[in-house]
Design an enzyme around this catalytic site. Sequence first.
Site, PDB file in Angstrom:
ATOM      1  N   SER A 161       0.805  -1.224   0.000  1.00  0.00           N
ATOM      2  CA  SER A 161       0.000   0.000   0.000  1.00  0.00           C
ATOM      3  C   SER A 161       0.839   1.275   0.000  1.00  0.00           C
ATOM      4  O   SER A 161       0.291   2.367   0.005  1.00  0.00           O
ATOM      5  CB  SER A 161      -0.932  -0.004   1.222  1.00  0.00           C
ATOM      6  OG  SER A 161      -0.172  -0.133   2.394  1.00  0.00           O
TER       7      SER A 161
ATOM      8  N   ASN B 250      -1.726  -7.465  10.024  1.00  0.00           N
ATOM      9  CA  ASN B 250      -0.344  -7.207  10.444  1.00  0.00           C
ATOM     10  C   ASN B 250       0.447  -8.504  10.228  1.00  0.00           C
ATOM     11  O   ASN B 250       0.064  -9.555  10.754  1.00  0.00           O
ATOM     12  CB  ASN B 250      -0.364  -6.818  11.934  1.00  0.00           C
ATOM     13  CG  ASN B 250       1.000  -6.406  12.438  1.00  0.00           C
ATOM     14  OD1 ASN B 250       2.032  -6.867  11.958  1.00  0.00           O
ATOM     15  ND2 ASN B 250       1.000  -5.535  13.422  1.00  0.00           N
ATOM     16  N   VAL B 251       1.531  -8.432   9.483  1.00  0.00           N
ATOM     17  CA  VAL B 251       2.269  -9.671   9.183  1.00  0.00           C
ATOM     18  C   VAL B 251       2.901 -10.304  10.424  1.00  0.00           C
ATOM     19  O   VAL B 251       3.358 -11.443  10.363  1.00  0.00           O
ATOM     20  CB  VAL B 251       3.353  -9.477   8.082  1.00  0.00           C
ATOM     21  CG1 VAL B 251       2.738  -9.159   6.745  1.00  0.00           C
ATOM     22  CG2 VAL B 251       4.394  -8.441   8.494  1.00  0.00           C
TER      23      VAL B 251
ATOM     24  N   ASN C 170       7.295  -8.065   1.174  1.00  0.00           N
ATOM     25  CA  ASN C 170       7.882  -6.727   1.082  1.00  0.00           C
ATOM     26  C   ASN C 170       7.707  -5.909   2.364  1.00  0.00           C
ATOM     27  O   ASN C 170       8.526  -5.036   2.641  1.00  0.00           O
ATOM     28  CB  ASN C 170       7.228  -6.000  -0.116  1.00  0.00           C
ATOM     29  CG  ASN C 170       7.442  -4.507  -0.056  1.00  0.00           C
ATOM     30  OD1 ASN C 170       8.521  -4.007  -0.349  1.00  0.00           O
ATOM     31  ND2 ASN C 170       6.407  -3.770   0.356  1.00  0.00           N
TER      32      ASN C 170
ATOM     33  N   SER D 214      17.612  -5.871   2.155  1.00  0.00           N
ATOM     34  CA  SER D 214      18.142  -4.504   2.171  1.00  0.00           C
ATOM     35  C   SER D 214      19.641  -4.594   1.921  1.00  0.00           C
ATOM     36  O   SER D 214      20.260  -5.627   2.203  1.00  0.00           O
ATOM     37  CB  SER D 214      17.891  -3.892   3.556  1.00  0.00           C
ATOM     38  OG  SER D 214      18.766  -2.807   3.777  1.00  0.00           O
TER      39      SER D 214
ATOM     40  N   TYR E 119      17.953  -4.286  12.527  1.00  0.00           N
ATOM     41  CA  TYR E 119      17.428  -4.248  11.151  1.00  0.00           C
ATOM     42  C   TYR E 119      18.315  -5.088  10.234  1.00  0.00           C
ATOM     43  O   TYR E 119      17.826  -5.917   9.467  1.00  0.00           O
ATOM     44  CB  TYR E 119      17.371  -2.793  10.682  1.00  0.00           C
ATOM     45  CG  TYR E 119      16.831  -2.608   9.275  1.00  0.00           C
ATOM     46  CD1 TYR E 119      15.464  -2.699   9.029  1.00  0.00           C
ATOM     47  CD2 TYR E 119      17.684  -2.335   8.209  1.00  0.00           C
ATOM     48  CE1 TYR E 119      14.970  -2.523   7.746  1.00  0.00           C
ATOM     49  CE2 TYR E 119      17.194  -2.155   6.933  1.00  0.00           C
ATOM     50  CZ  TYR E 119      15.837  -2.248   6.700  1.00  0.00           C
ATOM     51  OH  TYR E 119      15.346  -2.082   5.430  1.00  0.00           O
ATOM     52  N   ALA E 120      19.644  -4.878  10.329  1.00  0.00           N
ATOM     53  CA  ALA E 120      20.575  -5.614   9.465  1.00  0.00           C
ATOM     54  C   ALA E 120      20.482  -7.121   9.722  1.00  0.00           C
ATOM     55  O   ALA E 120      20.542  -7.926   8.787  1.00  0.00           O
ATOM     56  CB  ALA E 120      22.001  -5.126   9.683  1.00  0.00           C
ATOM     57  N   ALA E 121      20.325  -7.484  10.997  1.00  0.00           N
ATOM     58  CA  ALA E 121      20.211  -8.915  11.331  1.00  0.00           C
ATOM     59  C   ALA E 121      18.970  -9.520  10.672  1.00  0.00           C
ATOM     60  O   ALA E 121      19.025 -10.616  10.105  1.00  0.00           O
ATOM     61  CB  ALA E 121      20.155  -9.093  12.846  1.00  0.00           C
TER      62      ALA E 121
ATOM     63  N   LYS F  77      17.473  -8.482   7.988  1.00  0.00           N
ATOM     64  CA  LYS F  77      17.571  -8.470   6.524  1.00  0.00           C
ATOM     65  C   LYS F  77      18.589  -9.491   6.015  1.00  0.00           C
ATOM     66  O   LYS F  77      18.422 -10.053   4.938  1.00  0.00           O
ATOM     67  CB  LYS F  77      17.896  -7.055   6.041  1.00  0.00           C
ATOM     68  CG  LYS F  77      16.748  -6.071   6.290  1.00  0.00           C
ATOM     69  CD  LYS F  77      15.481  -6.508   5.567  1.00  0.00           C
ATOM     70  CE  LYS F  77      14.362  -5.495   5.630  1.00  0.00           C
ATOM     71  NZ  LYS F  77      13.180  -5.877   4.846  1.00  0.00           N
TER      72      LYS F  77
HETATM   73  N1  LIG Z   1      13.217   2.646   1.685  1.00  0.00           N
HETATM   74  C1  LIG Z   1      14.438   2.168   1.784  1.00  0.00           C
HETATM   75  O1  LIG Z   1      15.445   2.941   1.776  1.00  0.00           O
HETATM   76  C2  LIG Z   1      14.687   0.684   1.848  1.00  0.00           C
HETATM   77  C3  LIG Z   1      15.997   0.224   1.674  1.00  0.00           C
HETATM   78  C4  LIG Z   1      16.248  -1.142   1.747  1.00  0.00           C
HETATM   79  C5  LIG Z   1      15.217  -2.025   1.974  1.00  0.00           C
HETATM   80  N2  LIG Z   1      13.940  -1.556   2.149  1.00  0.00           N
HETATM   81  C6  LIG Z   1      12.881  -2.543   2.404  1.00  0.00           C
HETATM   82  O2  LIG Z   1      11.888  -2.427   1.415  1.00  0.00           O
HETATM   83  C7  LIG Z   1      10.616  -2.835   1.948  1.00  0.00           C
HETATM   84  C8  LIG Z   1       9.589  -1.748   1.656  1.00  0.00           C
HETATM   85  O3  LIG Z   1      10.034  -0.560   2.296  1.00  0.00           O
HETATM   86  P1  LIG Z   1       9.487   0.898   1.905  1.00  0.00           P
HETATM   87  O4  LIG Z   1      10.636   1.802   1.938  1.00  0.00           O
HETATM   88  O5  LIG Z   1       8.620   0.809   0.715  1.00  0.00           O
HETATM   89  O6  LIG Z   1       8.610   1.180   3.228  1.00  0.00           O
HETATM   90  P2  LIG Z   1       7.279   2.066   3.435  1.00  0.00           P
HETATM   91  O7  LIG Z   1       7.206   3.130   2.434  1.00  0.00           O
HETATM   92  O8  LIG Z   1       7.295   2.417   4.875  1.00  0.00           O
HETATM   93  O9  LIG Z   1       6.114   1.000   3.150  1.00  0.00           O
HETATM   94  C9  LIG Z   1       6.011  -0.136   3.967  1.00  0.00           C
HETATM   95  C10 LIG Z   1       4.773  -0.913   3.586  1.00  0.00           C
HETATM   96  O10 LIG Z   1       4.715  -2.084   4.436  1.00  0.00           O
HETATM   97  C11 LIG Z   1       3.487  -2.068   5.159  1.00  0.00           C
HETATM   98  N3  LIG Z   1       3.741  -2.635   6.481  1.00  0.00           N
HETATM   99  C12 LIG Z   1       4.644  -2.206   7.404  1.00  0.00           C
HETATM  100  N4  LIG Z   1       4.564  -2.967   8.500  1.00  0.00           N
HETATM  101  C13 LIG Z   1       3.601  -3.889   8.277  1.00  0.00           C
HETATM  102  C14 LIG Z   1       3.055  -4.936   9.047  1.00  0.00           C
HETATM  103  N5  LIG Z   1       3.471  -5.176  10.300  1.00  0.00           N
HETATM  104  N6  LIG Z   1       2.086  -5.708   8.504  1.00  0.00           N
HETATM  105  C15 LIG Z   1       1.636  -5.454   7.248  1.00  0.00           C
HETATM  106  N7  LIG Z   1       2.114  -4.482   6.471  1.00  0.00           N
HETATM  107  C16 LIG Z   1       3.078  -3.697   6.991  1.00  0.00           C
HETATM  108  C17 LIG Z   1       3.063  -0.593   5.191  1.00  0.00           C
HETATM  109  O11 LIG Z   1       1.659  -0.438   5.333  1.00  0.00           O
HETATM  110  P3  LIG Z   1       0.993  -0.223   6.795  1.00  0.00           P
HETATM  111  O12 LIG Z   1       1.851   0.754   7.532  1.00  0.00           O
HETATM  112  O13 LIG Z   1      -0.379   0.273   6.479  1.00  0.00           O
HETATM  113  O14 LIG Z   1       0.977  -1.580   7.426  1.00  0.00           O
HETATM  114  C18 LIG Z   1       3.499  -0.143   3.812  1.00  0.00           C
HETATM  115  O15 LIG Z   1       2.545  -0.530   2.856  1.00  0.00           O
HETATM  116  C19 LIG Z   1      10.853  -3.065   3.444  1.00  0.00           C
HETATM  117  O16 LIG Z   1      11.013  -4.432   3.695  1.00  0.00           O
HETATM  118  C20 LIG Z   1      12.153  -2.326   3.704  1.00  0.00           C
HETATM  119  O17 LIG Z   1      12.852  -2.857   4.816  1.00  0.00           O
HETATM  120  C21 LIG Z   1      13.651  -0.227   2.078  1.00  0.00           C
END
Ligand SMILES: NC(=O)c1ccc[n+]([C@@H]2O[C@H](COP(=O)([O-])OP(=O)(O)OC[C@H]3O[C@@H](n4cnc5c(N)ncnc54)[C@H](OP(=O)(O)O)[C@@H]3O)[C@@H](O)[C@H]2O)c1
Length: 262
Positions: free
Chosen positions: A14, A61-62, A88, A140, A153-155, A157
């Site tokens: 979302s 919630n996952v 994701n 990540s 977080y790193a652990a 990922k």
């Molecule tokens: N952005 C970065 O720089 C970056 C870098 C490396 C890796 N990542 C990884 O990429 C993935 C996506 O990150 P993003 O940057 O797109 O984050 P984001 O913009 O914060 O989006 C996170 C999404 O996950 C959902 N979510 C979070 N916690 C949840 C839960 N407990 N149950 C169900 N849904 C949940 C959120 O919706 P709700 O809040 O409505 O649940 C939202 O749709 C993550 O795994 C993140 O660790 C991101």
Amino acid sequence: MNLKDKKVLISGGSAGIGKSIIQELVRHGVQDIAVIGRRKEALDALKSEFSSVNILTIQGNVSEVQDLERAITTITEVWGELDILINNAGVVSAGLLTEQSDEDIINQININLTGLILLTKKALNLLMKSREGAIMNISSGYGYIAMPFYSVYAATKAAVGQFSDAMRRELHQYPLHVMTVYPSATDTDMMKTAVVGEMDTPEDVAHMSVEGLVNEEINVILGGKEREEQIKMNFLEPKKIDEFAKAHFDALKERTKSHRSM
Ligand SMILES: NC(=O)c1ccc[n+]([C@@H]2O[C@H](COP(=O)([O-])OP(=O)(O)OC[C@H]3O[C@@H](n4cnc5c(N)ncnc54)[C@H](OP(=O)(O)O)[C@@H]3O)[C@@H](O)[C@H]2O)c1
């Protein structure tokens, strides 16, 4: 892999990278996409944004086992099949380990890792019946190269990458490809409280991820050749990365002191 008419379940679709992945999937002819997320409004908004396809929203919630079970029951009832799972959803809380709350430590592990493993486990019964399917796990860059202030977080990922590799080898008798994506800093809500210079766009990350899926790549690593060199260095000469982290410790502490997206 041909994505046309595949049935896809994505957690955290979302917002951010997940939402951009949906956009890419639609471009590749996917018509049925189930999305798990906590916020109802964000899920509802997807239905109008992607009105040309069928979006099946599951508010949950996952890190809650019963929510994962409900998600799979819903997909079984509505579709009766599933081809692709994209894990994701993720959260982050930065800081010295001694300064992170127990709650943030537990929730990062439960959401980023335990929830991902349990959702995979519960989805496998359907995935194993797919004629051509996949599991894509979003890790990540910190899953390869850990940095101070991101120990938990790193652990989580790094564990995601290992889980993917083990599952791909465990599932070799099935037509299921298992892959991992390692994004670098990406301009999403997750990064709003961090101070970062250049970032990838979520569209870039989604494009690379879905290309990787189509080409059945094992690891999609964002950050180009430079990042690949750093990963090699981290493996072969970790002390050099230690020296880098030491030299940048104070600056990194300052830039990450408010970084929290839970
Ligand atoms: N952005 C970065 O720089 C970056 C870098 C490396 C890796 N990542 C990884 O990429 C993935 C996506 O990150 P993003 O940057 O797109 O984050 P984001 O913009 O914060 O989006 C996170 C999404 O996950 C959902 N979510 C979070 N916690 C949840 C839960 N407990 N149950 C169900 N849904 C949940 C959120 O919706 P709700 O809040 O409505 O649940 C939202 O749709 C993550 O795994 C993140 O660790 C991101």
